[in-house]
Write an enzyme that holds these catalytic residues in place. Structure first.
Site, mmCIF file in Angstrom:
data_model
loop_
_atom_site.group_PDB
_atom_site.id
_atom_site.type_symbol
_atom_site.label_atom_id
_atom_site.label_comp_id
_atom_site.label_asym_id
_atom_site.label_seq_id
_atom_site.Cartn_x
_atom_site.Cartn_y
_atom_site.Cartn_z
ATOM 1 N N LYS A 15 -14.960 3.163 -16.291
ATOM 2 C CA LYS A 15 -14.206 4.002 -17.239
ATOM 3 C C LYS A 15 -14.620 3.665 -18.668
ATOM 4 O O LYS A 15 -14.851 4.553 -19.487
ATOM 5 C CB LYS A 15 -12.700 3.725 -17.100
ATOM 6 C CG LYS A 15 -12.047 4.248 -15.856
ATOM 7 C CD LYS A 15 -10.538 4.047 -15.995
ATOM 8 C CE LYS A 15 -9.815 4.150 -14.682
ATOM 9 N NZ LYS A 15 -8.408 3.785 -14.756
ATOM 10 N N HIS A 50 -19.996 16.197 16.701
ATOM 11 C CA HIS A 50 -21.262 16.913 16.594
ATOM 12 C C HIS A 50 -22.026 16.502 15.347
ATOM 13 O O HIS A 50 -22.928 17.214 14.896
ATOM 14 C CB HIS A 50 -21.002 18.419 16.606
ATOM 15 C CG HIS A 50 -20.430 18.870 17.916
ATOM 16 N ND1 HIS A 50 -21.227 19.253 18.984
ATOM 17 C CD2 HIS A 50 -19.152 18.918 18.360
ATOM 18 C CE1 HIS A 50 -20.449 19.563 20.013
ATOM 19 N NE2 HIS A 50 -19.187 19.361 19.662
ATOM 20 N N GLU A 55 -9.294 0.599 -2.253
ATOM 21 C CA GLU A 55 -8.886 0.162 -3.589
ATOM 22 C C GLU A 55 -7.994 -1.085 -3.470
ATOM 23 O O GLU A 55 -7.980 -1.931 -4.355
ATOM 24 C CB GLU A 55 -8.149 1.293 -4.331
ATOM 25 C CG GLU A 55 -8.134 1.098 -5.842
ATOM 26 C CD GLU A 55 -7.687 2.341 -6.609
ATOM 27 O OE1 GLU A 55 -8.546 3.018 -7.198
ATOM 28 O OE2 GLU A 55 -6.481 2.628 -6.641
ATOM 29 N N LYS A 63 0.416 8.337 -13.364
ATOM 30 C CA LYS A 63 1.293 7.176 -13.563
ATOM 31 C C LYS A 63 1.219 6.716 -15.022
ATOM 32 O O LYS A 63 2.229 6.513 -15.671
ATOM 33 C CB LYS A 63 0.871 6.056 -12.606
ATOM 34 C CG LYS A 63 1.684 4.800 -12.752
ATOM 35 C CD LYS A 63 1.292 3.765 -11.711
ATOM 36 C CE LYS A 63 1.928 2.424 -12.065
ATOM 37 N NZ LYS A 63 1.593 1.365 -11.115
ATOM 38 N N GLU A 109 -9.580 11.990 -16.864
ATOM 39 C CA GLU A 109 -9.818 13.192 -16.053
ATOM 40 C C GLU A 109 -8.572 14.092 -16.067
ATOM 41 O O GLU A 109 -8.660 15.308 -16.238
ATOM 42 C CB GLU A 109 -10.132 12.817 -14.596
ATOM 43 C CG GLU A 109 -11.454 12.102 -14.377
ATOM 44 C CD GLU A 109 -11.344 10.593 -14.472
ATOM 45 O OE1 GLU A 109 -10.386 10.090 -15.112
ATOM 46 O OE2 GLU A 109 -12.219 9.899 -13.914
ATOM 47 N N GLY A 123 -0.315 3.141 -7.831
ATOM 48 C CA GLY A 123 -0.783 4.526 -7.740
ATOM 49 C C GLY A 123 -1.046 4.964 -6.310
ATOM 50 O O GLY A 123 -0.606 6.029 -5.868
ATOM 51 N N ARG A 124 -1.733 4.127 -5.553
ATOM 52 C CA ARG A 124 -2.101 4.532 -4.174
ATOM 53 C C ARG A 124 -0.933 4.404 -3.196
ATOM 54 O O ARG A 124 -1.065 4.698 -2.017
ATOM 55 C CB ARG A 124 -3.317 3.727 -3.709
ATOM 56 C CG ARG A 124 -3.173 2.228 -3.848
ATOM 57 C CD ARG A 124 -4.510 1.529 -3.664
ATOM 58 N NE ARG A 124 -4.450 0.100 -3.921
ATOM 59 C CZ ARG A 124 -4.595 -0.446 -5.115
ATOM 60 N NH1 ARG A 124 -4.800 0.308 -6.165
ATOM 61 N NH2 ARG A 124 -4.545 -1.749 -5.274
HETATM 62 O O1 F6P Z 1 -8.762 4.782 -9.801
HETATM 63 C C1 F6P Z 1 -7.979 3.983 -10.604
HETATM 64 C C2 F6P Z 1 -6.587 4.492 -10.733
HETATM 65 O O2 F6P Z 1 -5.905 3.674 -11.617
HETATM 66 C C3 F6P Z 1 -5.856 4.568 -9.381
HETATM 67 O O3 F6P Z 1 -5.356 3.362 -8.971
HETATM 68 C C4 F6P Z 1 -4.829 5.596 -9.672
HETATM 69 O O4 F6P Z 1 -4.252 6.094 -8.515
HETATM 70 C C5 F6P Z 1 -5.663 6.610 -10.427
HETATM 71 O O5 F6P Z 1 -6.530 5.828 -11.224
HETATM 72 C C6 F6P Z 1 -4.885 7.567 -11.293
HETATM 73 O O6 F6P Z 1 -4.116 6.914 -12.254
HETATM 74 P P1 F6P Z 1 -2.941 7.640 -13.001
HETATM 75 O O7 F6P Z 1 -1.927 8.048 -12.008
HETATM 76 O O8 F6P Z 1 -2.410 6.640 -13.981
HETATM 77 O O9 F6P Z 1 -3.513 8.849 -13.710
#
Ligand code: F6P
Length: 549
Positions: free
Chosen positions: A513, A389, A358, A210, A216, A272-273
């Site tokens: 972060k 199990h 979240e 987003k 990452e 995002g979620r």
């Molecule tokens: O974990 C924090 C967060 O901002 C989430 O809300 C989001 O889904 C994820 O990181 C990834 O963010 P982006 O889509 O901006 O890379």
């Protein structure tokens, strides 16, 4: 600061607290069914293809009425309507919350700042469909002219969990000639394992972020680009044929080197979620095709309409949200298990963890005051029967109250062999047996009647009275998956509204972060990190020593 009464000072809250005390020990499910066998039929809500049975809950008509009074007093329906209208109910980020617009019909009008967003939503869906069709048909080729056979989605959190979960869920509907992989972890092993057996000439990377700033994702995307260029002779032009982006941030996408013509957009009013039915679903759309994707959106919409219009108690998300409040705030439950009896839903609970935890993992209210009530539960679970199990022992005979959702289907997917299809009844026999055992247990007398020696009777007794919801549908189709996700989205919404928290921000992930950025130079370059606490400084020193061995 608003002068509305605090949640736990509302008379509706106090009434529930009194009701909970008055019904302790919890209402007994054996007794409840003995007094009212009709609850098996009465405590059922239907929405779309879902039959939701809540008869095995520790509630009576009175409990349900009191919970509905709490929902009315806390203005759940008003906030719901504000969300659907596009008001900026995400107050800490000053944003509208409009994932419901992502599945609105073409002729709907939903305005944000005076602009109807529905045409934009459908323009992106159409662009996605065109692209998905070209990849699926082989018309979209890689840099060397070979057709794309592998699609690797690189993203994390909401830019990974949704498509990864839905790809598993809908495998039976996917084009089996395509290989899909999902890379999220900044651990280089994730990308390594995802691409090690792939041919770069046939591989498309979808960079999903987003913000397009998530470390990452950008790190993995950069490494993926190197892998691709190494494999294809280093011609930078290859990137245009092998990289597309899903983002709200065109500038950063261009900075990364992806042509914005190959970018699929979404907007800041999609959290995002809550984004997996936006452009973030492109990998899934390639896998299942645009028509199936649209069927899934129709499924979401069925539950959106239901949530908007159904009156309590027949409003399923409202009901499930209220049951969660009952257990978490009045009966002391700390967690909530989601237990799908479908191998295809193996990632469903992990997806819900972000959606729920979240969203509702908050400890200040919308005015910034510490809350004096429990908010979001720990959400956990894996598909049955594996869980049976492993950890079901604790649910059956442990000391904790763990409400659980059981999700199952009447029919296995079509493509299974007849022999494998026949296993489905055994799977579902377990499904029904578990909720029965959890609810009704086994009394000491029943154990004795089996001739069990007295000293073993306590060990073999099942207290029962463990609450469960049973969600049953005919089969796991794209539409049913959409219905299930929307059901949980709105359940989480209801709970956040009652707890008076902002369910749409996620400031809690920021500190880690920032600190990671600060610590990294100490690991890579041995730089001094000012202000490191003694414990972390010692750990960093130990890491560096071990690294150099
Ligand atoms: O974990 C924090 C967060 O901002 C989430 O809300 C989001 O889904 C994820 O990181 C990834 O963010 P982006 O889509 O901006 O890379």
């Amino acid at each position: 600061m608003s002068d509305t009464p605090k949640l736990n000072q509302r008379p509706e809250w106090t009434a529930l607290a009194d009701h909970a005390k008055g019904t302790l020990p919890h209402p007994d499910l054996r007794e409840l069914f003995a007094q009212d066998p009709g609850r098996a039929e009465r405590y059922v809500v239907r929405v779309g293809d879902l039959r939701i049975d809540y008869s095995k809950h520790l509630v009576t008509d009175e409990t349900l009425a009191l919970l509905q009074e709490l929902a009315a007093a806390t203005g759940v329906s008003g906030l719901r309507d504000a969300m659907f209208r596009g008001e900026r109910i995400n107050i800490t980020e000053d944003r509208a919350v409009l994932h419901t617009a992502l599945r609105a019909p073409r002729d709907a009008v939903i305005e944000v700042d005076g602009e109807n967003v529905v045409p934009k939503v459908h323009a992106v869906l159409d662009k996605m469909a065109g692209f998905a069709d070209r990849v699926r048909s082989g018309e979209w080729t890689g840099h060397t002219g070979r057709r794309i056979r592998n699609v690797v989605n690189i993203g994390i959190g909401g830019s990974d969990l949704g498509p990864a979960m839905a790809y598993e869920a809908l495998r039976a509907f996917t084009d089996r000639s395509l290989t899909l992989r999902f890379v999220s972890n900044v651990d280089g092993a994730d990308l390594h394992e995802a691409v090690r057996d792939l041919d770069p000439a046939e591989t498309l990377f979808i960079i999903a972020s987003k913000t397009f700033t998530t470390i990452e994702t950008i790190t993995n995307a950069t490494s993926a680009r190197s892998w691709l260029l190494d494999g294809l002779g280093g011609d930078e032009k290859a990137v245009a044929k092998h990289f597309v982006a899903l983002s709200t941030n065109a500038e950063k996408v261009a900075d990364f080197g992806i042509d914005t013509a190959n970018m699929f957009e979404f907007w800041d009013w999609v959290g995002g979620r809550y984004s997996f039915d936006s452009a973030i679903g492109l990998s899934l759309m390639i896998a299942i095709g645009p028509d199936r994707f649209r069927e899934m959106l129709d499924g979401f919409r069925i539950v959106d309409e239901h949530f908007r219009n159904a009156e309590a108690p027949a409003n399923a998300p409202l009901l499930l949200g209220l049951l969660g409040v009952w257990y978490g705030d009045f009966l002391g439950a700390q967690s909530h298990a989601v237990l799908p009896y479908s191998h295809y839903l193996s990632k469903f609970t992990a997806y819900l963890q972000q959606l729920d935890m979240e969203s509702n993992g908050k400890s200040v209210d919308r005015d910034g005051n510490p809350v004096q009530w429990q908010t979001g539960p720990v959400v956990w679970g894996t598909p049955g029967t594996n869980g049976q199990h492993a950890y079901y022992q604790l649910i059956h005979q442990g000391t904790k109250l763990i409400p659980a959702d059981f999700i199952g289907f009447a029919r296995p997917v079509d493509e299974l062999s007849e022999e494998l299809k026949a296993q489905h009844d055994l799977l579902m026999a377990n499904f029904f047996a578990q909720t029965q055992a959890l609810a009704f247990g086994k009394t000491p007398d029943e154990v004795r009647a089996e001739g069990v020696p007295e000293e073993l009777v306590p060990h073999k007794t099942f207290r029962g009275n463990h609450p469960t919801t049973t969600v049953l549908a005919a089969e796991l189709t794209p539409s049913v998956l959409g219905q299930l996700i929307a059901l949980y989205e709105h359940k989480v919404f209801v709970q956040g509204a009652i707890w008076n928290i902002d369910s749409f921000d996620q400031w809690g992930v920021e500190l880690g972060k920032v600190l990671a950025k600060r610590v990294e130079p100490a690991l890579t370059e041995g730089a001094d990190v000012p202000g490191l606490d003694p414990s972390t400084a010692a750990l960093v020193a130990a890491y560096r020593e071990l690294k150099e061995v």
